[in-house]
Design a protein around this motif. Structure first.
Motif, PDB file in Angstrom:
ATOM      1  N   ASP A   1      44.807  45.171  32.697  1.00 37.98           N
ATOM      2  CA  ASP A   1      44.087  46.283  33.305  1.00 37.98           C
ATOM      3  C   ASP A   1      43.244  45.799  34.482  1.00 37.98           C
ATOM      4  N   LYS A   2      42.509  46.713  35.105  1.00 39.47           N
ATOM      5  CA  LYS A   2      41.782  46.394  36.332  1.00 39.47           C
ATOM      6  C   LYS A   2      40.605  45.454  36.115  1.00 39.47           C
ATOM      7  N   THR A   3      40.167  45.277  34.859  1.00 41.97           N
ATOM      8  CA  THR A   3      39.089  44.333  34.572  1.00 41.97           C
ATOM      9  C   THR A   3      39.626  42.988  34.092  1.00 41.97           C
ATOM     10  N   GLY A   4      40.941  42.817  34.099  1.00 40.58           N
ATOM     11  CA  GLY A   4      41.534  41.540  33.712  1.00 40.58           C
ATOM     12  C   GLY A   4      41.832  41.385  32.250  1.00 40.58           C
TER      13      GLY A   4
ATOM     14  N   ALA B   1      33.854  38.487  35.108  1.00 41.30           N
ATOM     15  CA  ALA B   1      35.028  39.338  34.926  1.00 41.30           C
ATOM     16  C   ALA B   1      35.179  40.297  36.104  1.00 41.30           C
ATOM     17  N   ALA B   2      36.396  40.698  36.368  1.00 42.79           N
ATOM     18  CA  ALA B   2      36.657  41.678  37.422  1.00 42.79           C
ATOM     19  C   ALA B   2      35.926  42.974  37.114  1.00 42.79           C
ATOM     20  N   GLY B   3      35.429  43.625  38.152  1.00 40.49           N
ATOM     21  CA  GLY B   3      34.689  44.861  37.984  1.00 40.49           C
ATOM     22  C   GLY B   3      33.195  44.656  37.935  1.00 40.49           C
ATOM     23  N   GLN B   4      32.758  43.409  37.818  1.00 41.08           N
ATOM     24  CA  GLN B   4      31.332  43.098  37.807  1.00 41.08           C
ATOM     25  C   GLN B   4      30.922  42.552  39.172  1.00 41.08           C
ATOM     26  N   GLY B   5      29.709  42.906  39.606  1.00 40.15           N
ATOM     27  CA  GLY B   5      29.196  42.374  40.866  1.00 40.15           C
ATOM     28  C   GLY B   5      30.165  42.612  42.011  1.00 40.15           C
TER      29      GLY B   5
END
Length: 417
Positions: free
Chosen positions: A309-312, A361-365
């Motif tokens: 998914d988009k957050t890995g 993780a993806a989606g953070q910062g």
């Protein structure tokens, strides 16, 4: 003498052409970033100071920097292809050394590791056997190759409406699952024992008292009745006056399907202990209808595929319809990406100039989001590079002409008589 200026110009322009040529060569390399040659003028130091009459002695290449701007994202047919829409970098294990890349072309090796074409392993957080991601040590992501074990049903929830307008069967008729005249309605749900063997759990509803709106519920497992406390009915449901809720029973009903129930395909089942939840039942003046049947058991299953998914988060999908997390890839960013050291093979290493990696993780910062089934194209502007190449070529010719002119001047001086 202008030979030095012209020679430094030829050298610098040659290096500029090399940088431009490298950009053009990698215009179709996924995850590649365009480079730029940067120059500075040179002046000689003088004992008496240069003043306003200083003449430069040429040009010097001060560095080759890369532009880490976002490249276009193009879709592919592989679910393991990944594109980062943001500032993050993939973390890869290259024989014990962590390197960083924007190229998301990954495949599975024979051990289940996600690797690129160079054999470098994608790094991230591992998941425990229950599919819970543990954000601790970053390690190589290894997908499961075994199937998922079965899970025995522990809870069954029924949501339905019983028609308040109907009358119950004659009191002289005892309940018989084979005789539709002995009950009003029925519905069925599949449950599983500890081996993942299927049993058809059928619920029968019989209106027993019209005055107080009471219904008896009977259960069978693969057609075999399930008595409770010596009574065929496992519960008596009583509804409030408006029919919107039950006044009894309160909470779930603990039930047991005894071991030894014959299975459809042969053999016998194991004992199943489960709770029956009827909180969603209503009794309105409308036809019988079932709006939801759910239970938490499942049969064993084999791994059929993975998705990211988009957050890995990597989801393992199984043949029994279940899925669970198999890990989560972790991205890295840098305070100064320009300080990264290019290694070739679409990879960079951190350096003192880049600073230590910031991991998350993806989606953070500002790590960005991931897109599965897609790749990031090179950010090289081919049209601009061709124009730059023509300009650099003309500069090379001009510097060569300055050397030729200086040679002619020198020859004139030598031939003076």
């Amino acid at each position: 003498m202008a030979f030095q200026q012209g020679l430094s110009g030829l050298n610098a322009t040659s290096k500029n052409l090399s940088v431009i040529g490298n950009n053009i060569a990698n215009a179709n390399t996924y995850g590649s970033k365009a480079s730029r040659a940067e120059f500075a003028d040179m002046y000689a130091n003088a004992m008496n100071g240069s003043g306003g009459s200083a003449i430069g002695i040429g040009v010097n290449l001060t560095g080759v920097t890369q532009r880490f701007s976002q490249g276009n994202i193009t879709t592919t047919e592989s679910g393991l292809d990944l594109a980062i829409n943001g500032n993050g970098f993939f973390q890869l294990d290259a024989a014990g050394t962590t390197v960083y890349s924007r190229n998301g072309q990954f495949t599975l090796d024979k051990e289940g590791n996600l690797t690129n074409s160079s054999g470098q392993k994608l790094l991230g957080y591992a998941a425990n056997p229950d599919g819970i991601i543990i954000p601790s040590t970053v390690q190589a992501l290894q997908l499961p190759t075994a199937g998922v074990a079965p899970n025995a049903t522990s809870q069954v929830a029924l949501e339905f409406n019983l028609d308040s307008r109907v009358a119950g069967p004659s009191a002289a008729l005892t309940f018989d699952p084979a005789d539709p005249n002995t009950y009003n309605n029925a519905t069925s749900v599949t449950v599983y024992d500890a081996k993942g063997q299927e049993l058809a759990l059928t619920s029968y509803f019989r209106k027993s008292d019209t005055v107080v709106d009471t219904w008896d519920i009977y259960l069978t497992a693969n057609g075999m009745p399930m008595p409770a406390d010596g009574s065929p009915a496992v519960a008596a449901m009583t509804f409030a006056a408006d029919g919107g809720s039950m006044t009894a029973p309160v909470g779930t009903i603990p039930l047991v399907i005894d071991a030894g129930v014959p299975l459809t395909a042969g053999g016998t089942s194991l004992q199943i202990d489960f709770d029956l939840d009827l909180a969603g039942a209503t009794q309105y003046g409308a036809a019988f209808s079932v709006t939801d049947l759910s239970q938490d058991g499942y049969a064993p299953g084999q791994l059929t595929g993975v998705s990211i998914d988009k957050t890995g988060v990597i989801k393992a999908q199984y043949s029994n319809g279940q899925s669970k997390s198999a890990g989560q890839l972790v991205l890295a960013t840098f305070r100064n990406p320009q300080g990264l050291q290019p290694l070739g093979g679409n990879a960079w290493s951190s350096s003192f100039a880049s600073g230590d990696p910031i991991v998350g993780a993806a989606g953070q910062g500002n790590f960005g989001l991931l897109q599965s089934g897609a790749l990031e194209e090179s950010n090289v502007d081919l049209t601009a590079e061709l124009v730059n190449m023509i300009t650099a070529q003309r500069a090379y010719q001009a510097n060569a002409q300055s050397i030729k002119t200086e040679d002619q001047v020198l020859q004139t001086l030598v031939n003076l008589r």
